[in-house]
Structure formats: C-alpha cells, structure tokens
Motif scaffolding. Sequence first.
Motif, PDB file in Angstrom:
ATOM      1  N   ALA A 241       0.836  -1.203   0.000  1.00  0.00           N
ATOM      2  CA  ALA A 241       0.000   0.000   0.000  1.00  0.00           C
ATOM      3  C   ALA A 241       0.870   1.252   0.000  1.00  0.00           C
ATOM      4  N   GLY A 242       1.961   1.212   0.758  1.00  0.00           N
ATOM      5  CA  GLY A 242       2.874   2.345   0.805  1.00  0.00           C
ATOM      6  C   GLY A 242       3.574   2.581  -0.524  1.00  0.00           C
ATOM      7  N   LEU A 243       3.966   1.499  -1.184  1.00  0.00           N
ATOM      8  CA  LEU A 243       4.615   1.624  -2.495  1.00  0.00           C
ATOM      9  C   LEU A 243       3.653   2.212  -3.527  1.00  0.00           C
ATOM     10  N   CYS A 244       2.401   1.773  -3.458  1.00  0.00           N
ATOM     11  CA  CYS A 244       1.392   2.325  -4.371  1.00  0.00           C
ATOM     12  C   CYS A 244       1.199   3.815  -4.126  1.00  0.00           C
ATOM     13  N   LYS A 245       1.190   4.181  -2.871  1.00  0.00           N
ATOM     14  CA  LYS A 245       1.036   5.597  -2.535  1.00  0.00           C
ATOM     15  C   LYS A 245       2.197   6.414  -3.088  1.00  0.00           C
ATOM     16  N   ASP A 246       3.415   5.859  -2.996  1.00  0.00           N
ATOM     17  CA  ASP A 246       4.591   6.561  -3.515  1.00  0.00           C
ATOM     18  C   ASP A 246       4.469   6.807  -5.022  1.00  0.00           C
ATOM     19  N   MET A 247       3.815   5.886  -5.714  1.00  0.00           N
ATOM     20  CA  MET A 247       3.648   6.001  -7.164  1.00  0.00           C
ATOM     21  C   MET A 247       2.300   6.605  -7.542  1.00  0.00           C
ATOM     22  N   GLU A 248       1.565   7.109  -6.546  1.00  0.00           N
ATOM     23  CA  GLU A 248       0.239   7.693  -6.751  1.00  0.00           C
ATOM     24  C   GLU A 248      -0.688   6.704  -7.469  1.00  0.00           C
ATOM     25  N   ASP A 249      -0.576   5.462  -7.066  1.00  0.00           N
ATOM     26  CA  ASP A 249      -1.396   4.383  -7.617  1.00  0.00           C
ATOM     27  C   ASP A 249      -2.602   4.175  -6.702  1.00  0.00           C
ATOM     28  N   PRO A 250      -3.824   4.321  -7.205  1.00  0.00           N
ATOM     29  CA  PRO A 250      -5.018   4.204  -6.358  1.00  0.00           C
ATOM     30  C   PRO A 250      -5.200   2.826  -5.735  1.00  0.00           C
ATOM     31  N   ALA A 251      -4.472   1.806  -6.211  1.00  0.00           N
ATOM     32  CA  ALA A 251      -4.586   0.465  -5.635  1.00  0.00           C
ATOM     33  C   ALA A 251      -4.083   0.427  -4.197  1.00  0.00           C
ATOM     34  N   GLY A 252      -3.392   1.472  -3.782  1.00  0.00           N
ATOM     35  CA  GLY A 252      -2.907   1.527  -2.411  1.00  0.00           C
ATOM     36  C   GLY A 252      -4.025   1.391  -1.395  1.00  0.00           C
ATOM     37  N   GLU A 253      -5.176   1.988  -1.699  1.00  0.00           N
ATOM     38  CA  GLU A 253      -6.312   1.895  -0.780  1.00  0.00           C
ATOM     39  C   GLU A 253      -6.790   0.455  -0.660  1.00  0.00           C
ATOM     40  N   GLU A 254      -6.827  -0.256  -1.764  1.00  0.00           N
ATOM     41  CA  GLU A 254      -7.236  -1.670  -1.787  1.00  0.00           C
ATOM     42  C   GLU A 254      -6.360  -2.508  -0.861  1.00  0.00           C
ATOM     43  N   PHE A 255      -5.048  -2.357  -0.997  1.00  0.00           N
ATOM     44  CA  PHE A 255      -4.136  -3.186  -0.217  1.00  0.00           C
ATOM     45  C   PHE A 255      -4.050  -2.734   1.231  1.00  0.00           C
ATOM     46  N   GLY A 256      -4.216  -1.450   1.474  1.00  0.00           N
ATOM     47  CA  GLY A 256      -4.229  -0.962   2.848  1.00  0.00           C
ATOM     48  C   GLY A 256      -5.419  -1.501   3.626  1.00  0.00           C
ATOM     49  N   LYS A 257      -6.588  -1.496   2.991  1.00  0.00           N
ATOM     50  CA  LYS A 257      -7.791  -2.025   3.656  1.00  0.00           C
ATOM     51  C   LYS A 257      -7.660  -3.519   3.902  1.00  0.00           C
ATOM     52  N   LEU A 258      -7.078  -4.239   2.931  1.00  0.00           N
ATOM     53  CA  LEU A 258      -6.904  -5.680   3.105  1.00  0.00           C
ATOM     54  C   LEU A 258      -5.923  -5.968   4.242  1.00  0.00           C
ATOM     55  N   ALA A 259      -4.864  -5.167   4.348  1.00  0.00           N
ATOM     56  CA  ALA A 259      -3.908  -5.342   5.446  1.00  0.00           C
ATOM     57  C   ALA A 259      -4.593  -5.191   6.794  1.00  0.00           C
ATOM     58  N   ASP A 260      -5.444  -4.183   6.927  1.00  0.00           N
ATOM     59  CA  ASP A 260      -6.177  -3.978   8.181  1.00  0.00           C
ATOM     60  C   ASP A 260      -7.121  -5.142   8.461  1.00  0.00           C
ATOM     61  N   ARG A 261      -7.744  -5.646   7.424  1.00  0.00           N
ATOM     62  CA  ARG A 261      -8.669  -6.772   7.589  1.00  0.00           C
ATOM     63  C   ARG A 261      -7.936  -8.019   8.057  1.00  0.00           C
ATOM     64  N   VAL A 262      -6.777  -8.280   7.463  1.00  0.00           N
ATOM     65  CA  VAL A 262      -5.985  -9.446   7.853  1.00  0.00           C
ATOM     66  C   VAL A 262      -5.550  -9.318   9.311  1.00  0.00           C
ATOM     67  N   SER A 263      -5.097  -8.144   9.702  1.00  0.00           N
ATOM     68  CA  SER A 263      -4.661  -7.923  11.082  1.00  0.00           C
ATOM     69  C   SER A 263      -5.802  -8.157  12.063  1.00  0.00           C
ATOM     70  N   LYS A 264      -6.975  -7.667  11.723  1.00  0.00           N
ATOM     71  CA  LYS A 264      -8.146  -7.867  12.590  1.00  0.00           C
ATOM     72  C   LYS A 264      -8.479  -9.356  12.707  1.00  0.00           C
ATOM     73  N   SER A 265      -8.411 -10.075  11.598  1.00  0.00           N
ATOM     74  CA  SER A 265      -8.730 -11.502  11.624  1.00  0.00           C
ATOM     75  C   SER A 265      -7.688 -12.291  12.403  1.00  0.00           C
ATOM     76  N   ILE A 266      -6.439 -11.849  12.370  1.00  0.00           N
ATOM     77  CA  ILE A 266      -5.407 -12.515  13.171  1.00  0.00           C
ATOM     78  C   ILE A 266      -5.788 -12.472  14.644  1.00  0.00           C
ATOM     79  N   VAL A 267      -6.288 -11.322  15.096  1.00  0.00           N
ATOM     80  CA  VAL A 267      -6.731 -11.199  16.489  1.00  0.00           C
ATOM     81  C   VAL A 267      -7.986 -12.023  16.731  1.00  0.00           C
ATOM     82  N   ASP A 268      -8.964 -11.887  15.846  1.00  0.00           N
ATOM     83  CA  ASP A 268     -10.254 -12.559  16.055  1.00  0.00           C
ATOM     84  C   ASP A 268     -10.143 -14.080  15.985  1.00  0.00           C
ATOM     85  N   VAL A 269      -9.318 -14.584  15.077  1.00  0.00           N
ATOM     86  CA  VAL A 269      -9.274 -16.019  14.818  1.00  0.00           C
ATOM     87  C   VAL A 269      -8.136 -16.713  15.556  1.00  0.00           C
TER      88      VAL A 269
END
Length: 428
Positions: A241-269
């Motif tokens: 997500a950070g690399l996408c942001k550096d390149m002004e690539d809108p996919a950064g939001e996609e990967f940032g949200k997925l990273a947060d989701r994975v982290s939450k599931s690590i705690v929940d599961v």
Amino acid sequence: MKNEEIFEKTRKVIFENMIKSEREGGKKFHYTKPSPSRYPFQFFWDTCFHVFILNALGEHTMAKEHLISLFAMQKEDGFVGHMIYWDRLMPGRLADFFQSKPRLKNFFQSHMSALVQPPMAAQAVAGVYEASGDEQFLKQMLPKLKEYYRWLAKNRDFNGDGLLTIISPFESGMDWKPTYDPVVGFSGKKANWRLFLKVVNVDFRNYLNNYNFKKIYQKGYFLVKDVGFNTIYAQNLKALAGLCKDMEDPAGEEFGKLADRVSKSIVDVMYDKETCAFYDVHGKEDIKIKILTPTVFYPVVLKNIPEEIAKKVMDTHFFNSRAFATPYPLPCVAQSHSSFNPGESMYIWRGPTWIVNNWFLHQFLMEKGYREESRKLIDSIKQLIEKSGFREYYNPFTGEGYGAKDFTWAGLVVDMMKMEEKEEEKLI
C-alpha cells in the motif's frame, strides 16, 4: 567479533553462494543459493532475506536483480512458486518432486513449484526502493507485486476472512513445525519415519489433485492458517500500500484495507485470551493448535494489533517465561513441549535456533524501546557465527551449528545491525 568482521564474513558467504546466468536466448537469472549444495535453487523467502542482506551490504543493484529474477517466470495470473528450478531437470530430492504440478515439460526446462512461501516480496522491494530511490525499478516491480498479492487473496483465502491458508507444511518455510503434527495425524512425541510419510503424503495428494485448490479445500486434509505466514502477509500488504502511494497508484487503498482486515482476523481467529498467545489454526472450523513456537509472538510487530494484547503476549511468553529462554535464543518450539529436540535432525524446526525468528522479533523489540533485549538477539547471532560459522540452524544451549554449511540466513544479522544504527541516529 567486531562488526566489520561480521559484515566481511557475510559478504563472503553471499557472494560465494551467488549464481548468475546471462546466456543468449534464455531468461536471465541472478540469485543466491541458501547453501551451495543442499539448497541450490532460488527460493522465494530466501531471496527476500538475501535482498535485506544485500541492502545492508550496500549492494542495491544486486538486490534488484535478485527480485527481478524471482519474478521472471511469474504466471499471467500473478502466481510465483516457492522454488524456481533454473536449468534443473528435476528437484534435488524425491519429496520435492510432488511440490510441482505433474507436467512432462518440468523435466526438460526451468520451472516453478506449485507451492507458495511467506510473501515477503513487497517489503523486500520497499527496502530496495528506500535504499536506492530507483523509481524505474519500482515501476517495473509494482505491477508484478499487485498481481501476486491479488493471486494470494483470490486463491488462498478460502473462508473470506482475509487470512491465507497453506496446503502443505512446506509452505510456511518452517518445515516439520510441531503445530502441524495434529493436522497430519501424528501423535508421537519425537519425529520419526511415520511423520515423514504423513507429511510427504500431503504433497503427494496435492500432486494427484493437480494442485486444484477447490478440490484440495473440499478434501480438507491439510488446511492451516499459519500465524507467521499471515503476519508476514499483513506486513507486506501494508508495505505494498505504501509503495502504491509513492507512485500515486489508487490500488494503495485496496491493499491498505486488506492489510487492516488481515490484522483484525489474526486477532479474532488466532489470539487466545486464556493463554495470551497467537496460535496456528487448522481445518474449516479454525481449530487452534495450542503449541508454543516463536510465531506466537509474530503478530506483535503489526502496527494495528491492540497494544494491550501485544504486551500480554510478550510479558507472558518472552519476558516472564522459561519456554524460550536459552543461552542462544530463540528455540523454535518451547522447551517444555514433547517434540523439543535441540540437536541435529532431518526433522528441522523442532527445537534448534533459527536466525529468522531472532530477526523477526528484533524489529518489535527495537521499535518499542527494549534496547537490551534487541541487542541480545544480535549478540547471540554474532556469537553463533564466531563459534560455528554460517550454519542452517544451531543448538540453543551449546551454539553448535547443524544442517547445511555456508548457509546464508545468519547474514540477516547485518540487517539487524543496520536497523539498530538507524534507530540510534533518530535518538541523537
């Protein structure tokens, strides 16, 4: 051993294990063998380790070439295998044969395995970009990274919770990890030929199913959400997500949200409140495998893991426990577990010290201000190198080196030392 000597020895091992081909008409490759003879192939997460080491040595161009080589045979759908057999007709071991799809052409040309390994590539690319500032390199690698991580999300998130499932014990990078014993149906205290057959049989059945993931999931004979694997996945999604942001690539939001989701599931599961540890889970029901290995700590490095949980995990199992307190930390399973064997064995990851666990936990200790503890992990690796050289793994009590010789992973200590230097500069 002085720091300069450590850097010199690391450079020597890396360069002696390095292989490069520029033959006309074929794909170029440039990678470092984990060891000269036992592991001659290009491995996914080993290549990422080598990139961290090369960056620390100031060899940024070589680091770039390693990553370009790693993705040279990437499939159109984004897949990259955990082993790349450059110019090899067959894998070196019979057991490895079943880790590739059953294709006749695999005998006659370079090819990849059908398995994956901990997906550290985004962090490796980010490290190279940070060190070199090479935007052209990043522009070359970013589309490849996006497709690779999308492939993982599409093909290995079977439950839709963001967590990835490994389908073989060899996908976590921690072969023969004791947490997989109950999954394969092994109940013995010490590893033996029965465990070997059960583990190899997992790959054999995947091979018979032509690595069709839907079939493999339906059959369900080895479905594990590994804590270490998924922590690395979350870290790398954030890095991407950070690399996408550096390149002004809108996919950064996609990967940032997925990273947060994975982290939450690590705690929940994966988090267990009663024992204050993160555990691997298996099966379609996410059954916790309550065996203490260093991966119980791994999620504490994630920025959005609740601080109170991270503190409980570290206080319970690192600072106030004898489970991993050995003269040369960290043993790869708690000393109290029945599988614990600190000596040399073909069933690795069942007691000895592996450098990667020190390297992984070091970043948390350093960033959180545990200076004495973080330096202890570095000093331990220095002592192991001085005592036994660059070996695959070490006895956590005596420091004796085992397994492959001239093995590169101990070189990760130079990356740890560089991180310490940067942190000290911030304090000045």
